[in-house]
Write a protein that holds these residues in place. Sequence first.
Motif, mmCIF file in Angstrom:
data_model
loop_
_atom_site.group_PDB
_atom_site.id
_atom_site.type_symbol
_atom_site.label_atom_id
_atom_site.label_comp_id
_atom_site.label_asym_id
_atom_site.label_seq_id
_atom_site.Cartn_x
_atom_site.Cartn_y
_atom_site.Cartn_z
ATOM 1 N N ILE A 165 0.915 -1.148 -0.042
ATOM 2 C CA ILE A 165 0.138 -0.125 0.069
ATOM 3 C C ILE A 165 0.999 1.276 -0.048
ATOM 4 O O ILE A 165 0.597 2.157 -0.706
ATOM 5 N N VAL A 166 2.032 1.245 0.797
ATOM 6 C CA VAL A 166 2.711 2.413 0.840
ATOM 7 C C VAL A 166 3.396 2.607 -0.498
ATOM 8 O O VAL A 166 3.695 3.650 -0.992
ATOM 9 N N LEU A 167 3.931 1.779 -1.150
ATOM 10 C CA LEU A 167 4.657 1.530 -2.328
ATOM 11 C C LEU A 167 3.793 1.976 -3.309
ATOM 12 O O LEU A 167 4.201 2.894 -4.207
ATOM 13 N N LEU A 168 2.551 1.420 -3.448
ATOM 14 C CA LEU A 168 1.655 1.589 -4.933
ATOM 15 C C LEU A 168 0.734 2.734 -4.622
ATOM 16 O O LEU A 168 -0.020 3.057 -5.645
ATOM 17 N N ARG A 169 0.583 3.330 -3.484
ATOM 18 C CA ARG A 169 -0.641 4.356 -3.138
ATOM 19 C C ARG A 169 -1.854 3.976 -3.438
ATOM 20 O O ARG A 169 -2.552 4.844 -3.941
ATOM 21 N N SER A 170 -2.032 2.752 -3.110
ATOM 22 C CA SER A 170 -3.285 2.007 -3.665
ATOM 23 C C SER A 170 -3.748 1.071 -2.665
ATOM 24 O O SER A 170 -3.074 0.306 -2.043
ATOM 25 N N LEU A 171 -5.093 0.587 -2.883
ATOM 26 C CA LEU A 171 -5.516 -0.622 -1.869
ATOM 27 C C LEU A 171 -5.992 -1.641 -2.725
ATOM 28 O O LEU A 171 -5.697 -2.883 -2.286
ATOM 29 N N ILE A 172 -6.331 -1.282 -3.843
ATOM 30 C CA ILE A 172 -6.974 -2.427 -4.975
ATOM 31 C C ILE A 172 -5.999 -3.209 -5.436
ATOM 32 O O ILE A 172 -5.712 -4.683 -5.420
ATOM 33 N N ALA A 173 -4.681 -2.707 -5.983
ATOM 34 C CA ALA A 173 -3.555 -3.115 -6.548
ATOM 35 C C ALA A 173 -2.754 -4.226 -5.597
ATOM 36 O O ALA A 173 -2.486 -5.240 -5.802
ATOM 37 N N PRO A 174 -2.627 -3.656 -4.332
ATOM 38 C CA PRO A 174 -2.005 -4.678 -3.269
ATOM 39 C C PRO A 174 -2.774 -5.881 -3.020
ATOM 40 O O PRO A 174 -2.493 -7.019 -2.789
ATOM 41 N N LEU A 175 -4.547 -5.781 -3.086
ATOM 42 C CA LEU A 175 -5.399 -6.748 -2.644
ATOM 43 C C LEU A 175 -4.929 -7.835 -3.908
ATOM 44 O O LEU A 175 -4.936 -9.030 -3.715
ATOM 45 N N VAL A 176 -5.032 -7.175 -5.026
ATOM 46 C CA VAL A 176 -5.073 -8.189 -6.336
ATOM 47 C C VAL A 176 -3.945 -9.025 -6.208
ATOM 48 O O VAL A 176 -3.650 -10.321 -6.392
ATOM 49 N N LEU A 177 -2.791 -8.392 -5.989
ATOM 50 C CA LEU A 177 -1.271 -8.903 -5.603
ATOM 51 C C LEU A 177 -1.237 -10.141 -4.691
ATOM 52 O O LEU A 177 -0.742 -11.237 -5.034
ATOM 53 N N THR A 178 -1.939 -9.675 -3.641
ATOM 54 C CA THR A 178 -1.753 -10.585 -2.295
ATOM 55 C C THR A 178 -2.718 -11.950 -2.613
ATOM 56 O O THR A 178 -2.201 -13.075 -2.389
ATOM 57 N N GLY A 228 5.514 -9.213 -8.572
ATOM 58 C CA GLY A 228 4.365 -8.349 -8.597
ATOM 59 C C GLY A 228 4.816 -6.944 -8.320
ATOM 60 O O GLY A 228 4.184 -5.953 -9.055
ATOM 61 N N ILE A 229 5.752 -6.760 -7.405
ATOM 62 C CA ILE A 229 5.976 -5.380 -6.986
ATOM 63 C C ILE A 229 6.858 -4.866 -8.302
ATOM 64 O O ILE A 229 6.606 -3.562 -8.522
ATOM 65 N N PHE A 230 7.935 -5.725 -8.992
ATOM 66 C CA PHE A 230 8.570 -5.200 -10.114
ATOM 67 C C PHE A 230 7.461 -4.736 -11.032
ATOM 68 O O PHE A 230 7.785 -3.606 -11.822
ATOM 69 N N LEU A 231 6.530 -5.702 -11.457
ATOM 70 C CA LEU A 231 5.807 -5.162 -12.349
ATOM 71 C C LEU A 231 4.947 -4.066 -12.159
ATOM 72 O O LEU A 231 4.831 -3.109 -13.067
ATOM 73 N N LEU A 232 4.151 -4.057 -11.155
ATOM 74 C CA LEU A 232 3.220 -2.849 -10.648
ATOM 75 C C LEU A 232 3.954 -1.796 -10.560
ATOM 76 O O LEU A 232 3.354 -0.562 -10.618
ATOM 77 N N HIS A 233 5.227 -1.718 -9.954
ATOM 78 C CA HIS A 233 6.093 -0.340 -9.708
ATOM 79 C C HIS A 233 6.064 0.223 -11.121
ATOM 80 O O HIS A 233 6.001 1.203 -11.248
ATOM 81 N N ARG A 234 6.772 -0.659 -12.158
ATOM 82 C CA ARG A 234 6.844 -0.111 -13.405
ATOM 83 C C ARG A 234 5.580 0.139 -14.014
ATOM 84 O O ARG A 234 5.654 1.316 -15.005
ATOM 85 N N MET A 235 4.423 -0.474 -14.075
ATOM 86 C CA MET A 235 3.348 -0.106 -14.304
ATOM 87 C C MET A 235 2.899 1.384 -13.495
ATOM 88 O O MET A 235 2.578 2.136 -14.536
ATOM 89 N N ARG A 236 3.168 1.523 -12.528
ATOM 90 C CA ARG A 236 2.876 2.928 -12.040
ATOM 91 C C ARG A 236 3.823 3.940 -12.599
ATOM 92 O O ARG A 236 3.036 5.184 -12.708
ATOM 93 N N GLU A 237 4.919 3.675 -12.766
ATOM 94 C CA GLU A 237 5.950 4.612 -13.386
ATOM 95 C C GLU A 237 5.475 4.964 -14.590
ATOM 96 O O GLU A 237 5.355 6.134 -15.037
ATOM 97 N N GLU A 238 4.869 3.933 -15.591
ATOM 98 C CA GLU A 238 4.399 4.284 -17.010
ATOM 99 C C GLU A 238 3.199 4.953 -16.813
ATOM 100 O O GLU A 238 3.007 5.992 -17.512
ATOM 101 N N ALA A 239 2.492 4.843 -15.675
ATOM 102 C CA ALA A 239 1.111 5.799 -15.590
ATOM 103 C C ALA A 239 1.459 7.200 -15.108
ATOM 104 O O ALA A 239 0.839 7.713 -15.716
ATOM 105 N N LEU A 240 2.297 7.296 -14.321
ATOM 106 C CA LEU A 240 2.701 8.726 -13.989
ATOM 107 C C LEU A 240 3.111 9.257 -15.057
ATOM 108 O O LEU A 240 3.503 10.460 -15.067
ATOM 109 N N SER A 241 3.857 8.739 -16.168
ATOM 110 C CA SER A 241 4.523 9.320 -17.210
ATOM 111 C C SER A 241 3.547 9.798 -18.291
ATOM 112 O O SER A 241 3.892 10.275 -19.506
ATOM 113 N N GLY A 242 2.008 9.503 -17.877
ATOM 114 C CA GLY A 242 0.970 9.769 -18.821
ATOM 115 C C GLY A 242 0.219 8.650 -19.603
ATOM 116 O O GLY A 242 -0.794 8.966 -20.114
ATOM 117 N N ALA A 243 0.638 7.443 -19.362
ATOM 118 C CA ALA A 243 0.029 6.368 -20.160
ATOM 119 C C ALA A 243 -1.277 6.050 -19.520
ATOM 120 O O ALA A 243 -1.181 6.093 -18.046
#
Length: 715
Positions: free
Chosen positions: A536-549, A596-611
């Motif tokens: 939750i701290v890393l991804l700033r989300s509740l849903i993504a951590p639940l999905v991954l867990t 999942g952390i490696f994947l979702l962290h990169r996914m968040r990085e891409e989303a923050l870049s505008g995707a």
Amino acid sequence: MGAVTAPPEGPTGSATRPRRRWLPWAVLGLWIAVLAIAMPFGSKLSDSTRDRAIDYLPGSADSTQVAKLVEEMPGGDSLDGILVYQRDGGVTAADRELATEHAGDIAGGYELAGDRAPQVVPSADGSTLMVPFSIVGLADEDAQLETVEKIRDETVADPPEGLSVELGGPAGIQADSDAVYEQVDGTLMYATAGIVTILLIITYRSPFLWLLPLICVGVASMSAMAVVYGLIQAFDLTVSSMSSAMMTVLIFGAGTDYALLLVARYREELRRTPVPLEAMLQAVRRCGPAILASSGTVAAGLVCLVTADLNSTAGLGPVGAVGVLCALAVMLTLLPALLVLFGRRIFWPLIPAYGSEPKRRGFFDRMGTSVGRRPGTILVGGMVLLGALALGTFNLPGNLKQEDAFIDKPESITAMEKLKEAYPEQGAQPIVVVADSDGAQEALATARNVEGIASAEVSRAGNGHTEITVFAADPPQSAGEDRAIKELRAELGALDGTDAAVGGLSAEAMDLAEANSNDRKLIIPLTLAAVLLILIVLLRSLIAPLVLTVAVVASWGAAMGIGGLVFEPVMGFAGIGGELALLTFVFGVALGVDYGIFLLHRMREEALSGADTRTAALTALRRTGGVIASAGVVLAATFAALATMPMVMMFEIGFVIAVGVLLDTFLVRTYLVTSASWLLGRRVWWPGPLAKRTETPPAQPDAEREPEPAGAAAR
């Protein structure tokens, strides 16, 4: 790789004189100093591990208190063994004379409990003789092991033709277990290092690059051993050989994973940045948070083990956490320094030239395209598959008995099997009762009258306590003996003034099973909470951590189910270790979440870049797919190295974790998490700010975006 070549490099491997060029040299010098300090202490760890029964027992159990009281009695802990003589067709008079001679040698050479000389006891069918003995007065565990070795050399090594002579009982079992554990560190280290070396060479396709992660793993391993040795000296931490072995595997597996992720991102940045030092700093900035979170989840899960009642499990927590954190420190400092100092040439022959483009199409591009076209079908199909595999848990065998703990049965186990067959009317393994001396006679009389107890005798007294040796009528660790121990505890517990406690190997096994059950109920929820909090701290989300867990818990259940289909039907194992579910859950979930952390962290990085979220999900898969696949194979292979150990429990742990990691790598993270992210869209980031933005997802998946340049797996 494109046609653009790398610019000339100076001594530091850069095209120009970079800022902070002293930094890699300073880091290298620091780690050389750390290694020089760590080596003298780290080399002492193997001599400080403890593998006595008391070190594996639950701290609050009756059997643990018995073991402690017995150690404090005059003469210390007793060495209880049984010499077993057997001849096809029946033992002869000469065989009985030999057994009597051996009993006399033991009586004359050692201090015996209760000053009772060992007796030769023939079996009813005349095929077997047994000589039980209980030696006291030995200073420590080393003295006990030396005594066992001496008795074997003098009685077991050269029997007459046709007569088998074996040493069983707790003394023989402990000696054989210690002999196995002595092989663990060296054998496991070499096996793991060999596996990692081969996989790194295949991944990097370079004659030199693989050396750097391996050197760093070695530095991390020595540093961790030194820290653990310090914890033993400072806090009297209980560290078993199994804990030490698990730490070794963790350092190799997790450390190599971090190295693969960092090197892949560094390779990517080298194509964009002319100066290796600046490329490395950028790589660390980009992937550092994911590596930190990854190590944090593993360390947090392991720290939860400290709350275990079982001593060996509780000791594994800090030991494993130290290993992971040392691997993290080395891979984020020493490895970057070495890579910068060697420059681009360390990647030869596949040098990532500045301005070049990686290969545009690959396996993970096609995988991303399939996920984008049928996300719902893939998600449902994957979860159904995991659920079907998890049904195999119903086929898991029961608790592992001591006689089934070795893959190749040693002498002590075959001796006990012979006793079980030759003396079906009585148990051959003592139950130990310790009572206050004032109430010892009442406790003795009560024990003799308990249903299922064949005999009970006072063996010795001291320090205000009396030791009573009890034998059950049923074989060790049978349902009948378990009932007798429970009844014995109930009857003795009802007495006033005796303060009697029941121990011995069979009672210890019962207490271990109960402690494992209680530990699972406490630690599994703690682990899930710790992992969720970090996500939750890393991804700033509740849903993504639940999905991954949820996904990694499902993969753990599937891995356990596959174990149920393999352990007994294929391998012939008669049981599973009591700690299997707990340890594989903690390791499996914490390590599986890494990918999942490696994947979702990169996914968040891409989303923050505008995707938009869907594009970000597929881009993250394409850009991290290769490196995570490589990391998953390496981690699974390192845990699979545990299967080379001659203990059933270690094989089972290694198998379940390795299978779970592979499921996480190639199914859960690749298909299920990506599919769920695609279907959820921006809602996957709820309630963070990314969930509130307006997105216009693409009509079809963008299959032309470039993949992650992650070595052989990405190519």
